[in-house]
Design an enzyme around this catalytic site. Sequence first.
Site, PDB file in Angstrom:
ATOM      1  N   ASP A 111       0.795  -1.250   0.000  1.00 48.31           N
ATOM      2  CA  ASP A 111       0.000   0.000   0.000  1.00 48.31           C
ATOM      3  C   ASP A 111       0.823   1.294   0.000  1.00 48.31           C
ATOM      4  O   ASP A 111       0.469   2.246   0.707  1.00 48.31           O
ATOM      5  CB  ASP A 111      -0.945   0.007   1.213  1.00 48.31           C
ATOM      6  CG  ASP A 111      -2.025  -1.060   1.144  1.00 48.31           C
ATOM      7  OD1 ASP A 111      -1.954  -1.936   0.270  1.00 48.31           O
ATOM      8  OD2 ASP A 111      -2.939  -1.037   1.982  1.00 48.31           O
ATOM      9  N   LYS A 121      -7.095  -4.957  -3.201  1.00 52.16           N
ATOM     10  CA  LYS A 121      -7.862  -5.435  -2.045  1.00 52.16           C
ATOM     11  C   LYS A 121      -8.805  -4.348  -1.569  1.00 52.16           C
ATOM     12  O   LYS A 121      -8.612  -3.170  -1.889  1.00 52.16           O
ATOM     13  CB  LYS A 121      -6.910  -5.852  -0.922  1.00 52.16           C
ATOM     14  CG  LYS A 121      -6.072  -4.690  -0.399  1.00 52.16           C
ATOM     15  CD  LYS A 121      -5.019  -5.180   0.581  1.00 52.16           C
ATOM     16  CE  LYS A 121      -4.163  -4.061   1.100  1.00 52.16           C
ATOM     17  NZ  LYS A 121      -4.879  -3.059   1.906  1.00 52.16           N
ATOM     18  N   CYS A 123      -1.945  -2.481   7.578  1.00 52.47           N
ATOM     19  CA  CYS A 123      -1.845  -3.406   6.437  1.00 52.47           C
ATOM     20  C   CYS A 123      -0.553  -4.211   6.414  1.00 52.47           C
ATOM     21  O   CYS A 123      -0.556  -5.361   5.975  1.00 52.47           O
ATOM     22  CB  CYS A 123      -2.087  -2.651   5.137  1.00 52.47           C
ATOM     23  SG  CYS A 123      -3.815  -2.092   5.024  1.00 52.47           S
TER      24      CYS A 123
HETATM   25  C1  VGL Z   1      -4.594   0.959   5.572  1.00 51.72           C
HETATM   26  C2  VGL Z   1      -6.131   1.974   6.932  1.00 51.72           C
HETATM   27  C3  VGL Z   1      -7.114   1.785   5.978  1.00 51.72           C
HETATM   28  C4  VGL Z   1      -3.183   0.533   5.371  1.00 51.72           C
HETATM   29  C5  VGL Z   1      -5.558   0.772   4.612  1.00 51.72           C
HETATM   30  O1  VGL Z   1      -2.728   0.441   4.213  1.00 51.72           O
HETATM   31  O2  VGL Z   1      -2.487   0.284   6.382  1.00 51.72           O
HETATM   32  N1  VGL Z   1      -4.894   1.555   6.727  1.00 51.72           N
HETATM   33  N2  VGL Z   1      -6.818   1.199   4.824  1.00 51.72           N
END
Ligand code: VGL
Length: 214
Positions: free
Chosen positions: A17, A120, A164
Amino acid sequence: MGEQVFSNENTGVIVVDVQADFTELKSGTLAVPGTDVQYLEAVETATRQILQQGLPVYFTQDWHPADHVSFFTNNPGTEPLQVIEVDRRPQVMWPPHCVQNTSGAEILVAAPGPTKRVRKGMDPKFDSYSGFADDGGRKTEMDNLLRQDGIKNLIIYGLATDYCVKATAIDAVDAGYKVTVIEGLSKGVAPETTAQALEDMKAKGIIVKADLDV
Ligand code: VGL
Ligand code: ZN
């Protein structure tokens, strides 16, 4: 680069991410502290070196529909970072982020060479911190891709350490992979949850290393 933590053809790398909305550099809606140009350059340099070593790289990409359950704006009366209960599960209320086909969802790491991408969080009803499966138990293609490629060891880094990265690393261990998390190439949303995440990962047998070099 000095001695490497990876040493064989059974090793793959998951970059979690590293997307515009999670970075200060791009004034993201869910900017993780410390995600400045130096951080992104460090991630890019490491990823480039890994690709040059011939190791496969898998990018995860948070990829939410606009009506996603994790957005506080979709849960009237809630505010950012509040934790509510959804179907008996705790759900953090996040600012809208990584909406499909917006610039905020863009992966910021320019990689020379072939990489794979696993999206995702597409189901509006379920969050998905893990790159392997969502909170409803629906698997992504990650495990299949890794198996096809003969991967047994994983190096994992990215955003965010306490969400994540942690969820992906723990699911990886539970799926039978040997996992190393690179702390220096990962940043957390908050100090306490990040410290806890590092402890939780170590307790699961995950190796936490400061950086790629030994
Ligand atoms: C994430 C909060 C919401 C992350 C993704 O990538 O850690 N955190 N969505
Ligand atoms: Zn998300």
